[in-house]
Design a protein around this motif. Structure first.
Motif, short mmCIF file in Angstrom:
data_model
loop_
_atom_site.label_atom_id
_atom_site.label_comp_id
_atom_site.label_asym_id
_atom_site.label_seq_id
_atom_site.Cartn_x
_atom_site.Cartn_y
_atom_site.Cartn_z
N MET A 41 0.83 -1.21 0.00
CA MET A 41 0.00 0.00 0.00
C MET A 41 0.87 1.26 0.00
O MET A 41 0.57 2.22 -0.73
CB MET A 41 -0.95 -0.01 1.19
N THR A 42 1.93 1.27 0.78
CA THR A 42 2.80 2.44 0.74
C THR A 42 3.44 2.55 -0.64
O THR A 42 3.63 3.65 -1.18
CB THR A 42 3.93 2.36 1.79
N GLY A 43 3.74 1.39 -1.23
CA GLY A 43 4.32 1.41 -2.58
C GLY A 43 3.37 2.01 -3.59
O GLY A 43 3.79 2.77 -4.47
N VAL A 44 2.08 1.71 -3.47
CA VAL A 44 1.11 2.26 -4.43
C VAL A 44 1.03 3.78 -4.28
O VAL A 44 1.00 4.52 -5.27
CB VAL A 44 -0.28 1.61 -4.22
N VAL A 45 1.06 4.25 -3.04
CA VAL A 45 1.06 5.71 -2.83
C VAL A 45 2.30 6.31 -3.48
O VAL A 45 2.23 7.35 -4.17
CB VAL A 45 1.00 6.04 -1.32
N LEU A 46 3.44 5.64 -3.29
CA LEU A 46 4.68 6.15 -3.89
C LEU A 46 4.58 6.16 -5.42
O LEU A 46 5.03 7.10 -6.07
CB LEU A 46 5.87 5.27 -3.47
N PHE A 47 3.98 5.12 -5.97
CA PHE A 47 3.82 5.04 -7.43
C PHE A 47 3.05 6.27 -7.95
O PHE A 47 3.46 6.94 -8.90
CB PHE A 47 3.09 3.74 -7.76
N PHE A 48 1.95 6.58 -7.30
CA PHE A 48 1.17 7.73 -7.76
C PHE A 48 1.91 9.05 -7.50
O PHE A 48 1.80 10.00 -8.28
CB PHE A 48 -0.23 7.73 -7.14
N ALA A 49 2.67 9.09 -6.41
CA ALA A 49 3.46 10.30 -6.17
C ALA A 49 4.49 10.48 -7.27
O ALA A 49 4.75 11.60 -7.73
CB ALA A 49 4.14 10.22 -4.80
N VAL A 50 5.06 9.37 -7.73
CA VAL A 50 6.06 9.45 -8.81
C VAL A 50 5.39 9.95 -10.10
O VAL A 50 5.92 10.81 -10.81
CB VAL A 50 6.74 8.08 -9.04
N LEU A 51 4.20 9.43 -10.39
CA LEU A 51 3.49 9.92 -11.59
C LEU A 51 3.18 11.40 -11.43
O LEU A 51 3.28 12.18 -12.39
CB LEU A 51 2.19 9.13 -11.80
N GLY A 52 2.80 11.81 -10.22
CA GLY A 52 2.54 13.23 -9.96
C GLY A 52 3.78 14.06 -10.18
O GLY A 52 3.73 15.15 -10.76
N MET A 53 4.92 13.53 -9.76
CA MET A 53 6.18 14.25 -9.99
C MET A 53 6.44 14.38 -11.49
O MET A 53 6.84 15.45 -11.96
CB MET A 53 7.35 13.47 -9.37
N ALA A 54 6.20 13.30 -12.22
CA ALA A 54 6.46 13.33 -13.66
C ALA A 54 5.58 14.39 -14.31
O ALA A 54 6.03 15.18 -15.15
CB ALA A 54 6.18 11.97 -14.27
N PHE A 55 4.33 14.43 -13.90
CA PHE A 55 3.40 15.36 -14.53
C PHE A 55 3.72 16.81 -14.16
O PHE A 55 3.81 17.69 -15.02
CB PHE A 55 1.97 15.01 -14.13
N THR A 56 3.91 17.07 -12.86
CA THR A 56 4.19 18.45 -12.46
C THR A 56 5.52 18.92 -13.04
O THR A 56 5.68 20.08 -13.38
CB THR A 56 4.20 18.60 -10.93
N GLY A 57 6.45 17.98 -13.17
CA GLY A 57 7.74 18.35 -13.73
C GLY A 57 7.61 18.80 -15.18
O GLY A 57 8.26 19.75 -15.61
N GLN A 58 6.73 18.14 -15.90
CA GLN A 58 6.53 18.53 -17.29
C GLN A 58 6.01 19.96 -17.38
O GLN A 58 6.37 20.72 -18.26
CB GLN A 58 5.54 17.56 -17.93
N LEU A 59 5.17 20.35 -16.41
CA LEU A 59 4.63 21.70 -16.44
C LEU A 59 5.69 22.74 -16.10
O LEU A 59 5.65 23.87 -16.59
CB LEU A 59 3.49 21.83 -15.42
#
Ligand code: FES
Lengths: 178, 474
Positions: free
Chosen positions: B123-141
């Motif tokens: 479960m902590t891993g899944v939260v981390l996975f979405f945080a990583v996707l969030g990082m990827a997306f915000t980084g693109q902006l």
């Protein structure tokens, strides 16, 4: 020097009477809550402020009446309703403006109603086309093809003292009644 | 001298507790079979460290303000010593992190390492996975070029579709009612403070849980997980066959991580950072917004789903996806771990991978997008240099037909190829189709006069699939 102090006095092992301990427990929890609230509340107010700001709409001039040829659809730029001092070009927003009569104008949002990408007016085909997922609109903004669910949004336009003005609106326009 | 050093070290060690607290963590016993399969988690962490290191440096020159961000990025890329390399490392590091976190997730899922007692690890891993996707997306902006600005529009438009709270979420994301100055500062904070904070805390918890429950063994078809006996059996097996993590197992992690970092730095040095698009300007319509490659599949999905299902996809893929993944171990936290006993798991991973690859290719080829750059058809394709057919070819270009349809290998691919349309449809059918449009095709009745229509039809009728006089390249 402790060795000389003699036997310890009679008292509970950890120094405090039970009701005093209970009081300290409650005090600690309550004050921690107060500390937390004092730290977080201003921050929350600061961060959430945009949600409660009433939406401002402003008339922005986009050019003189005679600058627009009847029938032509052109891209106009204007400043958004609440520009930040550090926004630079990102305070700008745009619209497709068409002079439909002597002093009648139609202004379309440049945001596709599908997911907001910038639609382009293709003069020779009389179509607005979206580069993202292939949304196409007729010249009156109605959907001609592709995924957009609704016609292009329109801005209000007026002519005052020979100057054409557009009423700004919040994005995403899909959810903004204008 | 040696004794002095020993004394000094003892002094430090007794205070920081290296021998007492950290050494046991490093040398904890792990299953002997924890081999190359297990290197993806540590490699993800290494890629994250690359992001932290390069990101901290980039943040020293990056100005998160609407009017200066683009200029500061140009400075970093073109003038600052090592700036281009650092930007490249940050960009390729992001790709590496997304890839590795997905591979790690797929491996853990395939081997069902999320089962008892490691549910919270997952479960902590899944939260981390979405945080990583969030990082990827915000980084693109944060690239804050035209693409970045338009991505905000798309993101807010998608968020705004959520029932009731949608507009609030989009206002919150943008920091106001339009994309402007406060949008970039907000995304900067998400990318640099909030999400990394979540990732640091999440990684800490993830590792703590890893040490608490031990590294999972390779699944064995004979050993289904039974919560009543698992822990004691695991302990016994570890005592009998385990090896210390340091140095018996860790060397593989380090070798693989070194390869990952070398690849990231190598790509950054050879290919350089992604090119900056035009400067940001929400009023400029000549943008062609495209997310980073790991989101192309989603881009494709949004183009392919019928409008009536779209809301389900926009909200469903992220929200339901998160919930399903997050809650997975709660529903199947025991039983078989071996892939051979879990054909559905293999099926899901294979189907997801295939879906990802196919949709990514689609997303890249963007067959649904009008191709605004199509040139006029050359004579070699049209076949004649004058007369109605040649005039019709010009009209096909003017009317945007070629944005979506290819003729003789030139043109867009959103609509069917028209190279032999003359054999498929009669003159009347062509006229009806052009006037009335069709599925996904605009009706041109209101915008084309009969004379031009006849010329266009003449051109289309001449398309009989025969090879043009010369090849298009000539
Ligand atoms: S955003 Fe225009 S079609 Fe998707």
């Amino acid at each position: 020097m402790n060795q000389t102090a003699g036997p310890p006095k009679e008292r509970p092992c950890c120094g405090e009477a039970p009701d005093r301990r209970a009081f300290h427990t409650r005090l600690t929890l309550a004050l921690s809550g107060v500390i937390g609230a004092l730290m977080v509340t201003p921050g929350l107010g600061f961060v959430l402020a945009p949600l409660f700001r009433s939406r401002v709409q402003k008339w922005r001039s986009v050019g003189k009446l005679e600058d627009f040829k009847p029938g032509a659809t052109v891209l106009v730029e204007f400043e958004d309703p609440s520009p930040e001092p550090w926004a630079g070009t990102t305070a700008k927003t745009g619209a497709w403006l068409r002079r439909a009569g002597e002093s009648e104008f139609i202004a379309f949002s440049i945001n596709c109603r599908h997911l907001g990408c910038p639609v382009r007016w293709v003069e020779t085909a009389s179509l607005f086309m979206c580069p993202c997922h292939g949304g196409v609109y007729y010249s009156n903004g109605d959907v001609a093809g592709g995924p957009p669910p609704e016609p292009l949004a329109r801005y209000q336009v007026r002519v005052r003292d020979g100057v054409v003005e557009i009423l700004t609106a919040a994005v995403p326009l899909t959810t903004t009644p204008i | 001298m040696k004794q002095r050093r020993q004394q000094a070290w003892d002094w430090i060690d007794s205070r920081i507790g290296y021998t007492e607290c950290f050494l046991p963590l490093l040398t904890h016993i792990v299953p002997r079979d924890a081999r190359w399969w297990y290197v993806f988690g540590s490699a993800t962490l290494t890629a994250f460290l690359v992001q932290v290191a390069s990101g901290v440096c980039l943040a020293m020159a990056y100005v998160p303000a609407g009017d200066q961000a683009y200029e500061s990025l140009k400075f970093i890329t073109e003038q600052a010593p090592f700036g281009s390399l650092l930007r490249g490392m940050h960009a390729y590091g992001a790709s590496a992190m997304v890839m590795l976190v997905v591979i790690h997730l797929a491996q853990v899922y395939l081997h069902a390492a999320y089962k008892y007692p490691r549910e919270l690890n997952w479960m902590t891993g899944v939260v981390l996975f979405f945080a990583v996707l969030g990082m990827a997306f915000t980084g693109q902006l944060l690239r804050w070029d035209a693409n970045g600005v338009w991505s905000v529009f798309v993101a807010t438009e998608m968020a705004a579709r959520a029932p009731l709270v949608g507009p609030l979420i989009s206002d919150f994301l943008m920091g106001g009612e339009t994309v402007g100055g406060s949008t970039l500062t907000r995304f900067f904070v998400y990318h640099v403070f909030v999400l990394p904070g979540v990732i640091f805390a999440g990684v800490g918890l993830h590792l703590f849980l890893l040490f608490r429950h031990g590294v999972s063994e390779m699944p064995d078809a004979e050993q289904p997980v039974d919560p009543a006996t698992y822990k004691s059996e695991y302990k016994a097996r570890l005592a009998a066959t385990g090896v210390p993590f340091w140095p018996d197992a860790i060397w593989r992690d380090v070798v693989f991580s070194a390869a990952v970092v070398a690849t990231i730095v190598g790509c950054a040095a050879v290919f350089g950072p992604p090119a900056l698009d035009a400067p940001p300007d929400p009023a400029s319509i000549n943008a062609n917004p495209m997310p980073d490659w790991y989101f192309w599949w989603y881009f494709a999905v949004l183009s392919l789903v019928p409008p009536s299902f779209e809301l389900w996809f926009i909200l469903g893929v992220p929200v339901v996806g998160f919930l399903v993944l997050f809650c997975l171990p709660l529903f199947c936290g025991k039983g078989h771990r071996a892939p051979s006993k879990r054909p559905w798991a293999i099926g899901i991973v294979v189907a997801s991978l295939a879906g990802f690859v196919v949709l990514t290719i689609y997303g890249y080829r963007e067959p649904w997008s009008p191709d605004f750059g199509v040139p006029l058809l050359p004579e070699s394709v049209v076949g004649v240099d004058g007369g109605p057919v040649a005039q019709g070819a010009v009209i096909a270009h003017e009317k945007g037909c070629l944005f979506c349809h290819a003729v003789g290998g030139l043109g867009g691919h959103r609509g069917p190829d028209l190279s032999d349309i003359g054999r498929q449809l009669s003159r009347d059918e062509l006229i009806i189709r052009i006037n009335n449009g069709g599925y996904n095709m605009p009706a041109f009745a209101g915008s084309i006069d009969s004379e031009r229509l006849s010329l266009l039809v003449a051109f289309l009728q001449s398309r009989d699939g025969g090879t043009p006089a010369h090849s298009p390249g000539e």
